[in-house]
Design an enzyme around this catalytic site. Structure first.
Site, PDB file in Angstrom:
ATOM      1  N   HIS A  22       3.764  -2.306   3.260  1.00  0.00           N
ATOM      2  CA  HIS A  22       3.846  -0.958   2.701  1.00  0.00           C
ATOM      3  C   HIS A  22       5.207  -0.767   2.031  1.00  0.00           C
ATOM      4  CE1 HIS A  22       0.773  -0.742   5.842  1.00  0.00           C
ATOM      5  NE2 HIS A  22       0.223   0.224   5.133  1.00  0.00           N
ATOM      6  N   HIS A  37      -4.545   9.886   0.389  1.00  0.00           N
ATOM      7  CA  HIS A  37      -4.575   8.968   1.531  1.00  0.00           C
ATOM      8  C   HIS A  37      -5.265   9.672   2.700  1.00  0.00           C
ATOM      9  CE1 HIS A  37      -3.264   5.919   4.394  1.00  0.00           C
ATOM     10  NE2 HIS A  37      -2.879   5.182   3.350  1.00  0.00           N
ATOM     11  N   HIS A  91      -5.770   2.693  -4.389  1.00  0.00           N
ATOM     12  CA  HIS A  91      -5.770   2.981  -2.947  1.00  0.00           C
ATOM     13  C   HIS A  91      -6.338   4.379  -2.677  1.00  0.00           C
ATOM     14  CE1 HIS A  91      -4.736   1.959   1.074  1.00  0.00           C
ATOM     15  NE2 HIS A  91      -3.702   2.761   1.204  1.00  0.00           N
ATOM     16  N   ASP A  93       0.813  -1.218   0.000  1.00  0.00           N
ATOM     17  CA  ASP A  93       0.000   0.000   0.000  1.00  0.00           C
ATOM     18  C   ASP A  93       0.849   1.271   0.000  1.00  0.00           C
ATOM     19  OD1 ASP A  93      -2.170  -1.655   0.213  1.00  0.00           O
ATOM     20  OD2 ASP A  93      -2.963  -0.769   2.049  1.00  0.00           O
TER      21      ASP A  93
END
Length: 249
Positions: A205, A114, A110, A59
């Protein structure tokens, strides 16, 4: 007179109930963040796939400071993975995004940014998710399949946006807690393997943009241990596109 009073009470009640229903519709789906209930009741959302396979996902990227190191490590391990990328980052780092695809990895969505979904904003969520999906499609040459919301918080707005955009939400069954400043390769591998079974989806990540500076190195160091443990157990490791999640074409 009495009818006017009754109507007034009805309007007052509606004014109180409607916002509560809107808030519930926004928040209740986010309960899927809890891994135990998710795996038990919503295995497809958890990313449970074929029992002989493990899906490896990353991610928050792409990040030119760290993602290339993951690509090199995955090349060395002969493993392909799924990268859940942030739309605005893809726009800034198109060449790196192309390189992810060129090396055989899968791009997934994603979000555009964010962000945390504190308040309902259905129109904004649809618009931004569609923009992110379009950007990923431009870079990869194919329409993306998967969507993992930032922080794994799948609100009602985000669920609706995914459906409107034609994306399939998927979270994870095991993660490495690789975002802290105390994470090490050993701790990340041990944390993942404690919850990992055949058919599981691993969350790591490939950047520290949303976490402790430099913590991506712990995830990078854990990769050989994780892949080695999976192969020793007779499991293959690859992207979600090969994972045979329930309902997957």
């Amino acid at each position: 007179m009495r009818g006017s009073v009754d109507r007034g009470r009805l309007f007052t009640t509606a004014a109180a109930v409607v916002p509560a229903l809107v808030a519930a519709a926004h928040i209740v789906p986010a309960g899927t963040w809890l891994s135990g209930p998710r795996r038990a009741w919503l295995p497809a959302l958890a990313g449970v796939g074929g029992g002989d396979h493990v899906a490896l996902t990353f991610d928050d990227g792409p990040d030119p400071r760290s993602t290339p190191a993951f690509l090199a490590a995955l090349d060395g391990l002969s493993v392909r993975a799924t990268f859940f990328v942030v739309g605005e980052q893809v726009l800034c780092h198109r060449r790196l995004s192309h390189d992810i695809v060129r090396r055989g990895h899968e791009l997934a969505v994603h979000g555009w940014t964010h962000n945390r979904p504190w308040r309902p904003a259905p129109v904004r969520e649809v618009r931004q998710l569609a923009r992110a999906a379009h950007t990923v499609a431009e870079v990869s040459g194919v329409s993306p399949t998967w969507y993992r919301p930032p922080y794994g918080i799948l609100t009602g707005d985000r669920l609706l946006a995914a459906r409107r955009t034609g994306l399939r939400p998927v979270l994870w069954t095991a993660w490495g807690r690789d975002w802290t400043d105390r994470a090490t390769g050993e701790s990340v591998a041990a944390t993942v393997l404690a919850d990992l079974r055949g058919g599981g989806t691993v969350l790591l990540h490939d950047t520290d943009r949303q976490s402790a500076p430099g913590c991506w190195r712990a995830a990078l160091d854990a990769l050989p241990r994780l892949v080695g443990a999976c192969r020793a157990a007779g499991l293959t490791v690859g992207p979600l596109g090969e994972h045979r999640v329930a309902g997957q074409d």
